[in-house]
Scaffold this motif. Sequence first.
Motif, PDB file in Angstrom:
ATOM      1  N   LEU A  46       3.998  15.672  16.113  1.00 33.68           N
ATOM      2  CA  LEU A  46       2.553  15.746  15.919  1.00 33.68           C
ATOM      3  C   LEU A  46       1.982  16.695  16.958  1.00 33.68           C
ATOM      4  O   LEU A  46       2.096  16.462  18.162  1.00 33.68           O
ATOM      5  CB  LEU A  46       1.925  14.359  16.063  1.00 33.68           C
ATOM      6  N   LEU A  47       1.373  17.777  16.494  1.00 26.52           N
ATOM      7  CA  LEU A  47       0.815  18.781  17.394  1.00 26.52           C
ATOM      8  C   LEU A  47      -0.578  18.360  17.867  1.00 26.52           C
ATOM      9  O   LEU A  47      -1.242  17.538  17.226  1.00 26.52           O
ATOM     10  CB  LEU A  47       0.760  20.136  16.683  1.00 26.52           C
ATOM     11  N   PRO A  48      -1.051  18.915  18.992  1.00 28.68           N
ATOM     12  CA  PRO A  48      -2.335  18.487  19.566  1.00 28.68           C
ATOM     13  C   PRO A  48      -3.528  18.622  18.629  1.00 28.68           C
ATOM     14  O   PRO A  48      -4.487  17.858  18.724  1.00 28.68           O
ATOM     15  CB  PRO A  48      -2.490  19.409  20.790  1.00 28.68           C
ATOM     16  N   ASN A  49      -3.502  19.597  17.718  1.00 32.05           N
ATOM     17  CA  ASN A  49      -4.641  19.787  16.822  1.00 32.05           C
ATOM     18  C   ASN A  49      -4.595  18.898  15.581  1.00 32.05           C
ATOM     19  O   ASN A  49      -5.408  19.037  14.667  1.00 32.05           O
ATOM     20  CB  ASN A  49      -4.743  21.256  16.389  1.00 32.05           C
ATOM     21  N   GLY A  50      -3.628  17.963  15.520  1.00 35.35           N
ATOM     22  CA  GLY A  50      -3.523  17.071  14.381  1.00 35.35           C
ATOM     23  C   GLY A  50      -2.616  17.578  13.281  1.00 35.35           C
ATOM     24  O   GLY A  50      -2.463  16.933  12.242  1.00 35.35           O
ATOM     25  N   LEU A  51      -1.982  18.707  13.508  1.00 35.64           N
ATOM     26  CA  LEU A  51      -1.045  19.260  12.538  1.00 35.64           C
ATOM     27  C   LEU A  51       0.297  18.555  12.683  1.00 35.64           C
ATOM     28  O   LEU A  51       0.770  18.307  13.800  1.00 35.64           O
ATOM     29  CB  LEU A  51      -0.887  20.764  12.788  1.00 35.64           C
ATOM     30  N   LEU A  52       0.897  18.225  11.558  1.00 41.22           N
ATOM     31  CA  LEU A  52       2.196  17.551  11.569  1.00 41.22           C
ATOM     32  C   LEU A  52       3.277  18.572  11.244  1.00 41.22           C
ATOM     33  O   LEU A  52       3.290  19.151  10.163  1.00 41.22           O
ATOM     34  CB  LEU A  52       2.221  16.417  10.552  1.00 41.22           C
ATOM     35  N   GLN A  53       4.161  18.817  12.206  1.00 41.82           N
ATOM     36  CA  GLN A  53       5.290  19.717  11.993  1.00 41.82           C
ATOM     37  C   GLN A  53       6.526  18.874  11.725  1.00 41.82           C
ATOM     38  O   GLN A  53       6.916  18.035  12.532  1.00 41.82           O
ATOM     39  CB  GLN A  53       5.519  20.617  13.203  1.00 41.82           C
ATOM     40  N   LEU A  54       7.159  19.114  10.570  1.00 43.44           N
ATOM     41  CA  LEU A  54       8.263  18.262  10.149  1.00 43.44           C
ATOM     42  C   LEU A  54       9.610  18.681  10.717  1.00 43.44           C
ATOM     43  O   LEU A  54      10.409  17.830  11.078  1.00 43.44           O
ATOM     44  CB  LEU A  54       8.338  18.231   8.620  1.00 43.44           C
TER      45      LEU A  54
END
Length: 323
Positions: A46-54
């Motif tokens: 989970l990246l700081p900006n709320g983006l989910l990297q799988l």
Amino acid sequence: MSKGLLLIWLIFFFQLVSLSTSSKDISFVFNGFGQSNLSLVGSATLLPNGLLQLAKDSQHQMGHAFIKKPVEFSSSKPLSFSTHFVCALVPKPRFEGGHGITFVISPSVDFTRAQPTRYMGIFNASISGSPSSHLFAVELDTVRNPDFRETNNNHVGIDVNDPISVESAPASYFSKTEQKNVSINLSSGDPIQVWVDYHGTVLNVSVAPLEAEKPSLPLLSRSMNLSEIFSSRRLFVGFAAATGTSISYHYLLGWSFSTNMELLQLLDFSKLPQVPRPRAEHKKLPFVLIIALTVILAIIVMAVLAGVYAEVSEPWEKVCGSK
């Protein structure tokens, strides 16, 4: 009231409560994943900006993101659900993009035996195709695997217990303005909307760019009985992604899910995180090469200065003057 009658009444009461609980529809929506109740396994981050990297941006990685608690599908009604999510597949610079993202429904989140690359982090070579897998997935695949009967490296497929899709099609959407199917490049790095709807015995899958509305005609439509796949109605829903020698950044921006199509909540695009664009790394010269170039440059400068000094100091020039 007799004890026997009281016992019958209590059994009837608990059956009513159980029926009421099992028939309750479940819905949730994530506009970004900053406050999401997800279990992240493997390389999912989970990246700081709320983006989910799988999946990480390196070779042979797997990432899984599932709701922590299983969804309790009603046992008194036919299995049904609707989901809408936004994803982006950004190829890593200087690499061929792959392998893709899958939306997954499974009775278990134990994927320790799964493999990356073409198995996309949910299947493996030994048990693929086995009914005991109890696995349903919709794949956005960006690598062509001839062994899986795939015809191109840009397709959407429906998988049941097997990476060989029961149905697939090149990624495209029906454009209302153009009144025809328009191709979508899954590896463009741009956000892509995906809808998966299952009601009765019909499964529909649609994709579209972020700026487009849901297509009136699905990309894939197949009659199937998912109740035969799952022996349990307690099922986990989520996503998986994997890399091989082909590498992409696999992102999820937002996700809405419901066991009732009419209760599916809309995604708020204004709240979705931005997709970063990786810059190509400039290759640094090896230290030895830098030293060698420096020495060569120094020799050239010294040679030029020596030549100039010799030109100025010729004895005959002092007597006769320069030409």
